[in-house]
Design a protein around this motif. Structure first.
Motif, PDB file in Angstrom:
ATOM      1  N   ALA A   1       6.366  14.539   4.462  1.00  0.00           N
ATOM      2  CA  ALA A   1       7.308  15.133   3.454  1.00  0.00           C
ATOM      3  C   ALA A   1       8.391  16.367   3.612  1.00  0.00           C
ATOM      4  O   ALA A   1       9.364  16.719   3.373  1.00  0.00           O
ATOM      5  N   LEU A   2       8.838  16.492   5.135  1.00  0.00           N
ATOM      6  CA  LEU A   2       9.701  17.104   5.721  1.00  0.00           C
ATOM      7  C   LEU A   2      10.956  16.221   5.810  1.00  0.00           C
ATOM      8  O   LEU A   2      11.068  14.852   5.664  1.00  0.00           O
ATOM      9  N   ASP A   3      12.180  16.570   6.203  1.00  0.00           N
ATOM     10  CA  ASP A   3      12.903  15.920   6.458  1.00  0.00           C
ATOM     11  C   ASP A   3      13.569  15.166   7.208  1.00  0.00           C
ATOM     12  O   ASP A   3      14.200  13.731   7.257  1.00  0.00           O
TER      13      ASP A   3
ATOM     14  N   ILE B   1      10.498  23.859   4.888  1.00  0.00           N
ATOM     15  CA  ILE B   1       8.659  23.211   5.141  1.00  0.00           C
ATOM     16  C   ILE B   1       8.409  23.435   3.053  1.00  0.00           C
ATOM     17  O   ILE B   1       7.846  23.300   2.680  1.00  0.00           O
ATOM     18  N   ARG B   2       9.317  24.107   2.657  1.00  0.00           N
ATOM     19  CA  ARG B   2       9.187  24.950   1.049  1.00  0.00           C
ATOM     20  C   ARG B   2       9.058  24.028   0.888  1.00  0.00           C
ATOM     21  O   ARG B   2       8.809  23.159  -0.399  1.00  0.00           O
ATOM     22  N   ARG B   3      10.214  22.745   0.997  1.00  0.00           N
ATOM     23  CA  ARG B   3      10.578  21.431   0.177  1.00  0.00           C
ATOM     24  C   ARG B   3       9.243  20.507   0.241  1.00  0.00           C
ATOM     25  O   ARG B   3       9.516  19.624  -0.764  1.00  0.00           O
ATOM     26  N   ALA B   4       8.778  20.581   1.735  1.00  0.00           N
ATOM     27  CA  ALA B   4       8.142  19.875   1.255  1.00  0.00           C
ATOM     28  C   ALA B   4       6.955  19.796   0.630  1.00  0.00           C
ATOM     29  O   ALA B   4       5.596  19.152   0.253  1.00  0.00           O
TER      30      ALA B   4
ATOM     31  N   GLY C   1      -1.735  14.583 -10.740  1.00  0.00           N
ATOM     32  CA  GLY C   1      -3.147  14.214 -10.688  1.00  0.00           C
ATOM     33  C   GLY C   1      -2.886  13.030  -8.946  1.00  0.00           C
ATOM     34  O   GLY C   1      -3.736  12.417  -8.802  1.00  0.00           O
ATOM     35  N   SER C   2      -1.994  12.563  -8.558  1.00  0.00           N
ATOM     36  CA  SER C   2      -1.869  11.062  -7.542  1.00  0.00           C
ATOM     37  C   SER C   2      -2.455  11.912  -6.027  1.00  0.00           C
ATOM     38  O   SER C   2      -2.269  10.960  -5.060  1.00  0.00           O
ATOM     39  N   LEU C   3      -2.513  13.381  -5.657  1.00  0.00           N
ATOM     40  CA  LEU C   3      -2.555  13.334  -4.436  1.00  0.00           C
ATOM     41  C   LEU C   3      -3.936  14.801  -5.490  1.00  0.00           C
ATOM     42  O   LEU C   3      -3.865  15.874  -5.989  1.00  0.00           O
ATOM     43  N   LEU C   4      -5.110  14.895  -3.978  1.00  0.00           N
ATOM     44  CA  LEU C   4      -6.042  15.793  -4.406  1.00  0.00           C
ATOM     45  C   LEU C   4      -6.141  17.130  -3.191  1.00  0.00           C
ATOM     46  O   LEU C   4      -5.585  16.351  -1.909  1.00  0.00           O
ATOM     47  N   PRO C   5      -5.703  17.569  -3.247  1.00  0.00           N
ATOM     48  CA  PRO C   5      -6.101  19.071  -2.579  1.00  0.00           C
ATOM     49  C   PRO C   5      -6.291  19.020  -0.912  1.00  0.00           C
ATOM     50  O   PRO C   5      -5.742  18.743   0.569  1.00  0.00           O
ATOM     51  N   GLU C   6      -7.277  18.109  -0.940  1.00  0.00           N
ATOM     52  CA  GLU C   6      -8.491  17.961   0.371  1.00  0.00           C
ATOM     53  C   GLU C   6      -8.004  16.749   0.544  1.00  0.00           C
ATOM     54  O   GLU C   6      -8.389  16.759   2.086  1.00  0.00           O
ATOM     55  N   GLU C   7      -7.029  16.316  -0.066  1.00  0.00           N
ATOM     56  CA  GLU C   7      -6.504  14.766   0.779  1.00  0.00           C
ATOM     57  C   GLU C   7      -5.309  14.923   1.651  1.00  0.00           C
ATOM     58  O   GLU C   7      -4.774  14.101   2.444  1.00  0.00           O
ATOM     59  N   ILE C   8      -4.642  16.223   1.515  1.00  0.00           N
ATOM     60  CA  ILE C   8      -3.615  16.653   2.526  1.00  0.00           C
ATOM     61  C   ILE C   8      -4.211  16.810   3.926  1.00  0.00           C
ATOM     62  O   ILE C   8      -4.488  17.712   4.245  1.00  0.00           O
ATOM     63  N   THR C   9      -2.919  15.966   5.040  1.00  0.00           N
ATOM     64  CA  THR C   9      -3.305  15.540   6.404  1.00  0.00           C
ATOM     65  C   THR C   9      -1.701  16.371   6.607  1.00  0.00           C
ATOM     66  O   THR C   9      -0.690  16.463   5.793  1.00  0.00           O
ATOM     67  N   GLU C  10      -2.202  16.522   8.099  1.00  0.00           N
ATOM     68  CA  GLU C  10      -1.312  17.449   8.650  1.00  0.00           C
ATOM     69  C   GLU C  10       0.145  15.950   8.442  1.00  0.00           C
ATOM     70  O   GLU C  10       1.217  16.245   8.766  1.00  0.00           O
ATOM     71  N   ASP C  11      -0.464  14.488   9.001  1.00  0.00           N
ATOM     72  CA  ASP C  11       0.785  13.147   9.284  1.00  0.00           C
ATOM     73  C   ASP C  11       1.522  13.633   7.629  1.00  0.00           C
ATOM     74  O   ASP C  11       2.829  13.494   7.904  1.00  0.00           O
ATOM     75  N   MET C  12       0.931  13.639   6.417  1.00  0.00           N
ATOM     76  CA  MET C  12       1.471  14.030   4.866  1.00  0.00           C
ATOM     77  C   MET C  12       2.545  14.702   5.084  1.00  0.00           C
ATOM     78  O   MET C  12       4.052  15.060   4.466  1.00  0.00           O
ATOM     79  N   ILE C  13       2.268  16.518   5.601  1.00  0.00           N
ATOM     80  CA  ILE C  13       3.482  17.240   5.525  1.00  0.00           C
ATOM     81  C   ILE C  13       4.328  16.917   6.411  1.00  0.00           C
ATOM     82  O   ILE C  13       5.950  17.225   6.077  1.00  0.00           O
TER      83      ILE C  13
END
Ligand code: IPE
Ligand code: IPE
Ligand code: MG
Length: 235
Positions: free
Chosen positions: A165-167, A136-139, A150-162
């Motif tokens: 980003a995991l292994d 999770i730390r690396r994700a 600047g390619s991602l806004l904090p409010e755009e972060i979704t569960e799917d994105m997380i």
């Protein structure tokens, strides 16, 4: 009938298996590696699509040097044999875990991942130098870098994105988690992905785990009622 696509296993009890027989712990790991091969064949036979095996945690480096060396050398031989057989077995193998710190094994891991990339049978994930919190730390780091450039806004972060980003990336979450040897804890395994998995604990130690044990776990799974927060459907 509910689907069973993905089984995750915390293989545990190699040391106790050896101790009971008056053998060095290392021999428990040798026997445990044989069980991994056997369980891969069984899962393939039973039509399970994904199998994820917890083989070495980020915490297991604390073990005595000679045990760590013995385990690493077993991985090395296992990778060699998998590179030879993955095509015949039609098995795709991927590593989950922090590759930094695995430099010794990395060329073989990468070779195995590339030679097996197009195999369509069992999809095997081996977790080495793996910790759920570290993953999770690396994700989080990956996503933060995108926010910083600047390619991602904090409010755009979704569960799917997380999840992506995991292994484990696009691999579906486990349906069933099995832990052998009687311990009932996660020991830092797949903390994100196991959110709605069914847990099955058995006192059987990993080197003794066999088809009968696997069938028991699978049968228990089919008798569970998965609700995912919803209410039970009336029949
Ligand atoms: C699992 O068996 C293998 C690894 C964690 C590498 P253990 O080595 O933890 O066996 P026990 O728990 O000491 O019996
Ligand atoms: C968990 O087993 C790690 C792996 C199976 C690789 P451990 O034997 O290391 O876990 P604890 O220390 O009993 O929690
Ligand atoms: Mg253990």
């Amino acid at each position: 009938m509910k689907e069973l696509n993905h089984i995750a296993i915390i293989l545990d009890g190699n040391g106790r298996w050896a101790k009971k027989r008056g053998l060095p712990r290392k021999m428990g790991h040798v026997q445990g590696a044989r069980t991994v091969e056997k369980v891969c064949r069984l899962c393939h036979k039973k039509g399970i699509k994904y199998l994820t095996i917890y083989a070495f945690s980020t915490e297991n480096w604390k073990r005595p040097d000679d045990e760590v060396k013995a385990i690493m050398s077993l991985f090395d031989s296992y990778l060699d044999s998998c590179i030879r057989t993955s095509k015949k077995d039609n098995m795709r193998v991927r590593l989950l875990g922090d590759r930094e710190g695995l430099e010794m094994l990395l060329p073989k891991i990468e070779k195995l991942e590339s030679v097996s990339a197009d195999n369509t049978g069992l999809q095997l994930q081996i977790c080495i130098n793996y910790g759920g919190r570290d993953e999770i730390r690396r994700a989080v780091k990956k996503l933060s870098e995108k926010v910083a450039d600047g390619s991602l806004l904090p409010e755009e972060i979704t569960e799917d994105m997380i999840s992506h980003a995991l292994d484990s990336g696009d691999i579906p979450d486990p349906d069933l988690l099995i832990r052998t040897s009687g311990e009932q804890r996660l020991s830092n395994f797949l903390l994100w992905q196991l959110a709605y998995s069914e847990f099955y604990f058995t006192s059987v130690v990993w080197p003794d785990f066999d088809e009968e044990q696997l069938d028991l776990a699978i049968d228990t799974y089919y008798h569970r009622d998965r609700r995912f927060g919803n209410v039970k459907e009336e029949t």
